[in-house]
Motif scaffolding. Structure first.
Motif, mmCIF file in Angstrom:
data_model
loop_
_atom_site.group_PDB
_atom_site.id
_atom_site.type_symbol
_atom_site.label_atom_id
_atom_site.label_comp_id
_atom_site.label_asym_id
_atom_site.label_seq_id
_atom_site.Cartn_x
_atom_site.Cartn_y
_atom_site.Cartn_z
ATOM 1 N N ALA A 158 1.379 -0.888 0.222
ATOM 2 C CA ALA A 158 -0.135 0.212 0.119
ATOM 3 C C ALA A 158 1.307 1.446 0.066
ATOM 4 N N ASP A 159 0.362 2.259 -0.625
ATOM 5 C CA ASP A 159 1.420 3.453 -0.975
ATOM 6 C C ASP A 159 0.658 5.312 -1.080
ATOM 7 N N SER A 160 0.417 5.146 0.090
ATOM 8 C CA SER A 160 -0.373 6.753 0.551
ATOM 9 C C SER A 160 -0.419 7.633 -0.016
ATOM 10 N N ARG A 161 1.316 7.587 -0.846
ATOM 11 C CA ARG A 161 2.051 8.652 -1.309
ATOM 12 C C ARG A 161 1.145 9.644 -2.738
ATOM 13 N N ASN A 162 1.099 8.315 -3.971
ATOM 14 C CA ASN A 162 1.603 8.064 -4.923
ATOM 15 C C ASN A 162 -0.104 8.171 -5.502
ATOM 16 N N LEU A 163 -0.505 8.885 -5.037
ATOM 17 C CA LEU A 163 -2.118 8.943 -5.907
ATOM 18 C C LEU A 163 -2.670 8.407 -6.970
ATOM 19 N N PHE A 164 -2.362 9.011 -8.090
ATOM 20 C CA PHE A 164 -2.370 9.392 -9.243
ATOM 21 C C PHE A 164 -2.260 8.214 -10.258
ATOM 22 N N ARG A 165 -0.692 8.564 -10.282
ATOM 23 C CA ARG A 165 0.124 7.700 -11.200
ATOM 24 C C ARG A 165 0.174 6.054 -10.409
ATOM 25 N N PRO A 166 0.220 4.790 -9.918
ATOM 26 C CA PRO A 166 0.317 3.915 -9.222
ATOM 27 C C PRO A 166 2.105 4.112 -9.524
ATOM 28 N N PRO A 167 3.023 3.631 -8.675
ATOM 29 C CA PRO A 167 4.547 3.820 -8.980
ATOM 30 C C PRO A 167 4.664 2.189 -8.969
ATOM 31 N N ILE A 168 6.100 2.150 -9.348
ATOM 32 C CA ILE A 168 6.420 0.567 -9.482
ATOM 33 C C ILE A 168 7.811 0.019 -8.691
ATOM 34 N N VAL A 169 8.033 1.309 -8.885
ATOM 35 C CA VAL A 169 9.315 1.004 -7.943
ATOM 36 C C VAL A 169 8.611 0.334 -6.022
ATOM 37 N N GLY A 170 8.776 -0.582 -5.650
ATOM 38 C CA GLY A 170 8.810 -1.298 -4.534
ATOM 39 C C GLY A 170 9.328 -0.260 -2.935
ATOM 40 N N ASP A 171 10.362 0.618 -3.158
ATOM 41 C CA ASP A 171 10.248 1.352 -2.236
ATOM 42 C C ASP A 171 9.428 2.944 -2.271
ATOM 43 N N ASP A 172 8.820 3.007 -3.377
ATOM 44 C CA ASP A 172 7.654 3.522 -2.926
ATOM 45 C C ASP A 172 6.686 3.190 -2.444
ATOM 46 N N TYR A 173 6.397 2.164 -1.465
ATOM 47 C CA TYR A 173 4.863 1.772 -0.835
ATOM 48 C C TYR A 173 5.582 1.543 0.119
ATOM 49 N N ASP A 174 4.684 2.334 1.198
ATOM 50 C CA ASP A 174 4.761 2.037 2.820
ATOM 51 C C ASP A 174 4.880 1.139 2.996
ATOM 52 N N TYR A 175 3.179 0.406 3.197
ATOM 53 C CA TYR A 175 3.190 -1.286 4.541
ATOM 54 C C TYR A 175 3.213 -2.187 2.784
ATOM 55 N N TRP A 176 3.610 -4.123 3.776
ATOM 56 C CA TRP A 176 3.213 -4.213 3.158
ATOM 57 C C TRP A 176 2.709 -5.800 3.481
ATOM 58 N N GLY A 177 2.043 -6.601 2.796
ATOM 59 C CA GLY A 177 2.115 -8.032 3.761
ATOM 60 C C GLY A 177 2.895 -9.391 3.553
ATOM 61 N N GLN A 178 2.492 -10.657 4.790
ATOM 62 C CA GLN A 178 3.696 -10.740 5.049
ATOM 63 C C GLN A 178 3.648 -12.321 3.540
ATOM 64 N N GLY A 179 2.788 -12.335 2.468
ATOM 65 C CA GLY A 179 3.237 -13.122 1.095
ATOM 66 C C GLY A 179 2.015 -14.330 1.376
ATOM 67 N N THR A 180 2.431 -14.819 0.034
ATOM 68 C CA THR A 180 1.876 -16.257 -0.203
ATOM 69 C C THR A 180 2.304 -16.655 -1.089
ATOM 70 N N GLN A 181 2.851 -17.616 -1.157
ATOM 71 C CA GLN A 181 2.739 -18.918 -2.065
ATOM 72 C C GLN A 181 2.381 -19.229 -3.890
ATOM 73 N N VAL A 182 2.862 -18.768 -4.426
ATOM 74 C CA VAL A 182 2.039 -19.615 -5.792
ATOM 75 C C VAL A 182 3.392 -20.528 -6.423
ATOM 76 N N THR A 183 3.095 -21.146 -6.678
ATOM 77 C CA THR A 183 3.511 -22.415 -7.468
ATOM 78 C C THR A 183 2.840 -22.707 -9.164
ATOM 79 N N VAL A 184 3.199 -22.669 -9.941
ATOM 80 C CA VAL A 184 3.117 -23.385 -11.092
ATOM 81 C C VAL A 184 3.739 -24.390 -11.609
ATOM 82 N N SER A 185 3.210 -25.290 -11.721
ATOM 83 C CA SER A 185 3.945 -26.794 -12.032
ATOM 84 C C SER A 185 3.700 -26.578 -14.009
ATOM 85 N N SER A 186 4.936 -27.397 -14.578
ATOM 86 C CA SER A 186 4.657 -27.055 -15.928
ATOM 87 C C SER A 186 4.141 -28.624 -16.019
#
Length: 126
Positions: A98-126
């Motif tokens: 979540a990013d509280s500062r860039n309200l118009f054009r979403p940033p693509i750099v992780g450092d621009d985001y203020d808050y992060w979740g713990q993550g969820t694993q996605v595994t795609v088998s071939s």
């Protein structure tokens, strides 16, 4: 302050679909720009998708464009990532941010985001 909890990850065969959810706490969720990132073992964190709350603008990198779609439901304080036509190279831990500062054009750099979740694993088998 925003707390983020991802869900919906799992194991899927190549060509399949998954929908990730990110539930946010905090009364001001609707004012945050929301993004998804991923990190595979031994690789850098990678931008996946983002959406501005104010403009509705979405952004995707080329590797997922046309296959992944981000959306949000402000009434439910939730952002989603619909992932279609999954490939083995999509395997990673997916993080919501979540990013509280860039309200118009979403940033693509992780450092621009203020808050992060713990993550969820996605595994795609071939």
């Amino acid at each position: 302050q925003v707390q983020l909890v991802e869900s919906g990850g799992g194991l899927v065969q190549a060509g399949g679909s998954l929908r990730l959810s990110c539930a946010a706490s905090g009364r001001t969720f609707s004012t945050y720009t929301m993004g998804w990132f991923r990190q595979a073992p031994g690789k850098e964190r990678e931008f996946v998708a983002a959406i501005s709350w104010r403009t509705g603008i979405t952004r995707y990198p080329d590797p997922v464009k046309g296959r992944f779609f981000i959306s949000r439901d402000n009434a439910k304080n939730t952002v989603y990532l619909q992932m279609n036509s999954l490939k083995p190279e999509d395997t990673a831990v997916y993080y919501c941010a979540a990013d509280s500062r860039n309200l118009f054009r979403p940033p693509i750099v992780g450092d621009d985001y203020d808050y992060w979740g713990q993550g969820t694993q996605v595994t795609v088998s071939s």
